[in-house]
Design a protein around this motif. Structure first.
Motif, short mmCIF file in Angstrom:
data_model
loop_
_atom_site.label_atom_id
_atom_site.label_comp_id
_atom_site.label_asym_id
_atom_site.label_seq_id
_atom_site.Cartn_x
_atom_site.Cartn_y
_atom_site.Cartn_z
N UNK A 48 30.02 -25.86 -85.62
CA UNK A 48 30.57 -25.88 -86.98
C UNK A 48 29.84 -24.93 -87.93
N UNK A 49 28.99 -24.06 -87.40
CA UNK A 49 28.29 -23.06 -88.20
C UNK A 49 27.38 -23.71 -89.26
N UNK A 50 26.71 -24.76 -88.86
CA UNK A 50 25.67 -25.38 -89.69
C UNK A 50 24.33 -24.89 -89.15
N UNK A 51 23.64 -24.07 -89.92
CA UNK A 51 22.47 -23.35 -89.41
C UNK A 51 21.16 -24.11 -89.55
N UNK A 52 21.15 -25.16 -90.36
CA UNK A 52 19.88 -25.82 -90.67
C UNK A 52 20.11 -27.33 -90.81
N UNK A 53 19.23 -28.11 -90.21
CA UNK A 53 19.24 -29.56 -90.36
C UNK A 53 17.97 -29.94 -91.12
N UNK A 54 18.14 -30.60 -92.25
CA UNK A 54 16.98 -31.04 -93.03
C UNK A 54 16.36 -32.27 -92.37
N UNK A 55 15.06 -32.22 -92.13
CA UNK A 55 14.33 -33.35 -91.55
C UNK A 55 13.36 -33.99 -92.54
N UNK A 56 13.28 -33.44 -93.73
CA UNK A 56 12.50 -33.98 -94.85
C UNK A 56 10.99 -33.94 -94.62
N UNK A 57 10.48 -34.84 -93.77
CA UNK A 57 9.04 -35.02 -93.62
C UNK A 57 8.52 -34.39 -92.33
N UNK A 58 7.28 -33.93 -92.36
CA UNK A 58 6.65 -33.39 -91.17
C UNK A 58 6.10 -34.52 -90.30
N UNK A 59 6.58 -34.60 -89.06
CA UNK A 59 6.07 -35.59 -88.11
C UNK A 59 5.88 -34.93 -86.75
N UNK A 60 5.00 -35.50 -85.95
CA UNK A 60 4.78 -34.98 -84.59
C UNK A 60 6.05 -35.08 -83.76
N UNK A 61 6.78 -36.17 -83.93
CA UNK A 61 8.02 -36.37 -83.18
C UNK A 61 9.00 -35.23 -83.43
N UNK A 62 9.22 -34.91 -84.70
CA UNK A 62 10.16 -33.84 -85.04
C UNK A 62 9.66 -32.49 -84.55
N UNK A 63 8.37 -32.27 -84.64
CA UNK A 63 7.81 -31.01 -84.15
C UNK A 63 8.04 -30.87 -82.65
N UNK A 64 7.89 -31.96 -81.92
CA UNK A 64 8.13 -31.92 -80.47
C UNK A 64 9.57 -31.62 -80.14
N UNK A 65 10.49 -31.97 -81.05
CA UNK A 65 11.91 -31.70 -80.83
C UNK A 65 12.31 -30.30 -81.27
N UNK A 66 11.38 -29.54 -81.85
CA UNK A 66 11.67 -28.16 -82.22
C UNK A 66 11.72 -27.89 -83.71
N UNK A 67 11.53 -28.93 -84.54
CA UNK A 67 11.55 -28.73 -85.98
C UNK A 67 10.27 -28.04 -86.44
N UNK A 68 10.36 -27.38 -87.59
CA UNK A 68 9.21 -26.65 -88.13
C UNK A 68 9.32 -26.63 -89.65
N UNK A 69 8.18 -26.51 -90.33
CA UNK A 69 8.21 -26.46 -91.80
C UNK A 69 8.57 -25.08 -92.32
N UNK A 70 9.30 -25.06 -93.44
CA UNK A 70 9.54 -23.81 -94.17
C UNK A 70 9.21 -24.05 -95.64
#
Length: 247
Positions: free
Chosen positions: A189-211
């Motif tokens: 659907x051409x959604x380029x970014x998913x907001x994850x709000x908070x930095x957590x180890x779990x999200x980082x392991x799934x590929x999320x990163x801070x900007x």
């Protein structure tokens, strides 16, 4: 140093996100307190990169963190064990992946799974997001075993911007499989970014990163002006097609 934040009355505008408390403060990213928790206020907040987060007994708190944790769907990290689980869920006659068939239940289960540590999913919040869901702005991804809801994920989607809120699971890799489903859906659907709000180890392991927050807010301003996703129909075959790159 004085770390005061604005106190909002119902209907007040939010202060600029840049005025949130800085990283060195006791509550980095906290922007304001008070106001009103309803669907109209939530929509205004998300369009400005602001989200609510508080526990029962606390005032209504609004946040805009810097940096902001985000997941680019194409950068989702899929382990070998997750790939195996997702194949089983997607191809078994006993398991089904759905969208938007039990939104309030998903929210309630997300809250129940965090009851021992406190939850921000209060009755007022459930009502506000359910109203957003009725408007087509909040959605749930669900994993079912027969008639039993085993895992769920929900969030807000405005234009081509998805804001992830919470997830739960009763089975191994259930919520991770739904995150994969969300990423596959977003790519289609051409959604380029998913907001994850908070930095957590779990999200980082799934590929999320801070900007940086400025970069995040620039993306939000552009993405929320785009046309809404045209349809949220979904079934097991859609999951297998959307997620073929990982399976």
């Amino acid at each position: 140093m004085n770390w005061q934040i604005p106190r909002l009355e119902p209907g007040d505008d939010f202060p600029p996100a840049s005025q949130a408390l800085p990283a060195l403060s006791p509550f980095p990213g906290l922007l304001a307190a008070g106001g009103q928790l309803d669907a109209d206020t939530l929509e205004r907040a998300y369009r400005q990169g602001i989200f609510p987060w508080f526990s029962p007994g606390e005032p209504l708190l609004w946040w805009s963190t810097d940096p902001r944790m985000v997941l680019r769907p194409e950068q989702l990290h899929v382990t070998r064990s997750l790939k195996k689980s997702a194949r089983r869920f997607g191809r078994s006659a006993d398991w089904h992946l759905r969208i938007d068939t039990a939104f309030p239940r998903v929210m309630q289960q997300c809250g129940a799974q965090r009851a021992d540590t406190g939850t921000w999913i209060t009755p007022d919040m459930l009502q506000a997001y359910t109203t957003l869901h009725a408007r087509g702005l909040a959605h749930s991804f669900e994993l079912w075993e027969g008639d039993a809801l085993r895992a769920g994920l929900y969030g807000v989607c405005i234009g081509r911007m998805f804001y992830g809120e919470s997830m739960f699971t009763e089975v191994s890799d259930g919520s991770k499989t739904l995150l994969m489903a969300l990423c596959g859906f977003c790519l289609r659907q051409r959604i380029d970014l998913i907001d994850c709000q908070q930095q957590t180890d779990y999200l980082a392991q799934m590929g999320a990163a801070p900007i940086a927050r400025d970069a995040f807010l620039h993306h939000v301003a552009q993405a929320t002006r785009q046309s809404a996703v045209p349809g949220w129909q979904y079934d097991d075959s859609t999951f297998l097609t959307d997620c073929a790159r990982w399976l």
